[in-house]
Design a protein around this motif. Structure first.
Motif, PDB file in Angstrom:
ATOM      1  N   ALA A  10       2.255   5.049  -2.362  1.00  0.00           N
ATOM      2  CA  ALA A  10       3.580   5.597  -2.055  1.00  0.00           C
ATOM      3  C   ALA A  10       3.543   6.454  -0.796  1.00  0.00           C
ATOM      4  O   ALA A  10       4.434   6.361   0.070  1.00  0.00           O
ATOM      5  CB  ALA A  10       4.079   6.415  -3.249  1.00  0.00           C
ATOM      6  N   ARG A  11       2.532   7.326  -0.669  1.00  0.00           N
ATOM      7  CA  ARG A  11       2.445   8.204   0.506  1.00  0.00           C
ATOM      8  C   ARG A  11       2.211   7.392   1.786  1.00  0.00           C
ATOM      9  O   ARG A  11       2.771   7.727   2.845  1.00  0.00           O
ATOM     10  CB  ARG A  11       1.310   9.206   0.303  1.00  0.00           C
ATOM     11  N   ALA A  12       1.426   6.313   1.692  1.00  0.00           N
ATOM     12  CA  ALA A  12       1.119   5.513   2.880  1.00  0.00           C
ATOM     13  C   ALA A  12       2.160   4.429   3.134  1.00  0.00           C
ATOM     14  O   ALA A  12       2.076   3.715   4.138  1.00  0.00           O
ATOM     15  CB  ALA A  12      -0.261   4.863   2.723  1.00  0.00           C
ATOM     16  N   THR A  17      -1.874  -3.149  -3.792  1.00  0.00           N
ATOM     17  CA  THR A  17      -2.825  -4.196  -3.398  1.00  0.00           C
ATOM     18  C   THR A  17      -3.444  -3.887  -2.054  1.00  0.00           C
ATOM     19  O   THR A  17      -4.655  -4.077  -1.842  1.00  0.00           O
ATOM     20  CB  THR A  17      -2.118  -5.561  -3.356  1.00  0.00           C
ATOM     21  N   THR A  18      -2.627  -3.369  -1.129  1.00  0.00           N
ATOM     22  CA  THR A  18      -3.154  -3.015   0.194  1.00  0.00           C
ATOM     23  C   THR A  18      -4.166  -1.890   0.095  1.00  0.00           C
ATOM     24  O   THR A  18      -5.227  -1.916   0.744  1.00  0.00           O
ATOM     25  CB  THR A  18      -2.000  -2.613   1.134  1.00  0.00           C
ATOM     26  N   VAL A  22      -8.194  -1.953   1.150  1.00  0.00           N
ATOM     27  CA  VAL A  22      -8.861  -0.969   2.014  1.00  0.00           C
ATOM     28  C   VAL A  22     -10.105  -0.422   1.309  1.00  0.00           C
ATOM     29  O   VAL A  22     -11.181  -0.297   1.923  1.00  0.00           O
ATOM     30  CB  VAL A  22      -7.891   0.173   2.383  1.00  0.00           C
ATOM     31  N   LEU A  23      -9.961  -0.101   0.039  1.00  0.00           N
ATOM     32  CA  LEU A  23     -11.092   0.466  -0.704  1.00  0.00           C
ATOM     33  C   LEU A  23     -12.257  -0.505  -0.800  1.00  0.00           C
ATOM     34  O   LEU A  23     -13.422  -0.106  -0.735  1.00  0.00           O
ATOM     35  CB  LEU A  23     -10.644   0.861  -2.122  1.00  0.00           C
ATOM     36  N   ALA A  35      -6.124   2.407   8.730  1.00  0.00           N
ATOM     37  CA  ALA A  35      -6.435   3.785   9.126  1.00  0.00           C
ATOM     38  C   ALA A  35      -5.479   4.755   8.445  1.00  0.00           C
ATOM     39  O   ALA A  35      -5.880   5.847   8.019  1.00  0.00           O
ATOM     40  CB  ALA A  35      -6.350   3.914  10.641  1.00  0.00           C
ATOM     41  N   ARG A  36      -4.190   4.362   8.334  1.00  0.00           N
ATOM     42  CA  ARG A  36      -3.216   5.233   7.676  1.00  0.00           C
ATOM     43  C   ARG A  36      -3.559   5.421   6.197  1.00  0.00           C
ATOM     44  O   ARG A  36      -3.484   6.542   5.669  1.00  0.00           O
ATOM     45  CB  ARG A  36      -1.809   4.649   7.820  1.00  0.00           C
ATOM     46  N   VAL A  37      -3.955   4.338   5.551  1.00  0.00           N
ATOM     47  CA  VAL A  37      -4.323   4.424   4.135  1.00  0.00           C
ATOM     48  C   VAL A  37      -5.539   5.324   3.957  1.00  0.00           C
ATOM     49  O   VAL A  37      -5.580   6.179   3.054  1.00  0.00           O
ATOM     50  CB  VAL A  37      -4.595   3.021   3.564  1.00  0.00           C
ATOM     51  N   ARG A  38      -6.540   5.158   4.814  1.00  0.00           N
ATOM     52  CA  ARG A  38      -7.746   6.001   4.700  1.00  0.00           C
ATOM     53  C   ARG A  38      -7.403   7.470   4.933  1.00  0.00           C
ATOM     54  O   ARG A  38      -7.969   8.359   4.285  1.00  0.00           O
ATOM     55  CB  ARG A  38      -8.814   5.515   5.678  1.00  0.00           C
TER      56      ARG A  38
END
Length: 343
Positions: A10-12, A17-18, A22-23, A35-38
């Protein structure tokens, strides 16, 4: 409330799934999105469940281990060998015992069904071999820590040289001139009992000193069975100048009974055990015994399973690690030991 993968998504402003991709480093992702998710993961302090990450990758990085009980004298050495390998490779261990019989097996089966571990190490609890074999045939990687070459459908296993170890014990006693040994065996239903009995008896028979039936006592691997076997032999007037016990606990009991009967150890009666558990070095006198490579067996079994996870087929024949004879004061001082050469 703990931070969840949904909070990160939600924050990203992306899907769960996305975030999962990334994980786990899977799938094609726009670098700016990744990069935004990390960055959001760092800001929120999100710590993903190791189990969830493992399942997403198709692997839990956990190995199951099924054992009869933790009270067996040599169990700790086998466990430590397996754990040393697993921890080095960043795997966890999920340990199951059969202390509660069917109830324990129901709990174990539930964990198998939920795919809580990637493969299984087994020191076979009595009566579970068919279940273990079925799980293996259905696709669960299994490695037994035992010699199962005599089974109709052999399972991958790591074992030791029970028969050869017992034969070495026999040659040692023969070399000391001990011609009338008393044998305290293990339970007849155990494969190692048959192997140790034949290995020992065959050497004596080949030397022209067959072991008569009244000098073989079926035991149960306890201190008491060794003590009772020797006490009964003394009371019955059975002549013996040595004792070969199929494990160290029964050997320690046999040695104590011999001493209680006024027999000197090793002068009148030489005593040999099997396993080389820590107790063996601390009996009085210290116990000569056939050393099972217990820690090494646990290590090799764990390495075999981990190698399979990386694509190496499980071996179709048992992996055998040789036993060795450790000579101590219950037979003779080490510098005076004599071995009859193997044929």
């Amino acid at each position: 409330m703990p931070i969840t993968i949904a909070d990160v998504a939600a924050r990203a402003n992306v899907s769960k799934t996305t975030v999962s991709r990334v994980l786990n480093g899977k799938g094609e992702l726009d670098e700016a999105t990744a990069a935004r998710v990390r960055r959001v993961i760092d800001e929120l302090g999100y710590v993903p469940s190791a189990r969830a990450v493992g399942l997403a990758r198709g692997r839990t990085r956990v190995v199951g281990m099924l054992v009869p009980s933790l009270t067996w004298p040599w169990m700790g050495d086998v466990l430590q060998g397996a754990v040393d390998v697993l921890e080095t490779e960043q795997y966890g261990l999920l340990l199951f015992t059969c202390n509660r019989g069917e109830e324990s097996m129901r709990l174990f089966s539930a964990q198998v069904s939920s795919k809580s571990f990637d493969g299984l190490l087994v020191i076979e609890p009595e009566g579970t071999l068919d279940t273990i074999r079925t799980l293996h045939l259905r696709g669960l990687p299994v490695v037994l820590i035992d010699d199962r070459a005599h089974e109709p459908i052999a399972l991958p296993s790591v074992g030791t040289t029970n028969e050869a170890g017992a034969a070495e014990a026999a040659r040692h006693l023969l070399g000391l001139g001990r011609l009338r040994p008393l044998v305290v065996s293990g339970p007849e239903r155990f494969g190692c009992t048959d192997q140790r009995l034949h290995g020992f008896a065959d050497v004596y028979a080949a030397a022209g000193h067959p072991i008569s039936g009244d000098r073989v006592v079926v035991g149960d691997f306890t201190l008491g069975c060794g003590r009772d076997a020797v006490a009964a032999a003394v009371a019955a007037g059975v002549e013996f100048d040595a004792v070969f016990a199929h494990n160290d606990l029964s050997a320690a009991g046999a040695m104590q009974a011999a001493l209680d009967a006024g027999r000197r150890v090793p002068h009148d009666v030489a005593v040999v055990g099997f396993d080389d558990i820590p107790l063996a070095a601390h009996t009085q006198p210290p116990l000569t015994t056939v050393r099972q490579p217990l820690r090494e067996m646990g290590e090799v079994a764990a390495r075999t399973l981990l190698a399979h996870f990386e694509g190496t087929p499980l071996p179709g024949t048992p992996t055998i690690i040789p036993s060795t004879l450790t000579i101590r004061g219950s037979t003779v001082a080490p510098d005076r030991a004599v071995l009859v050469p193997a044929p």
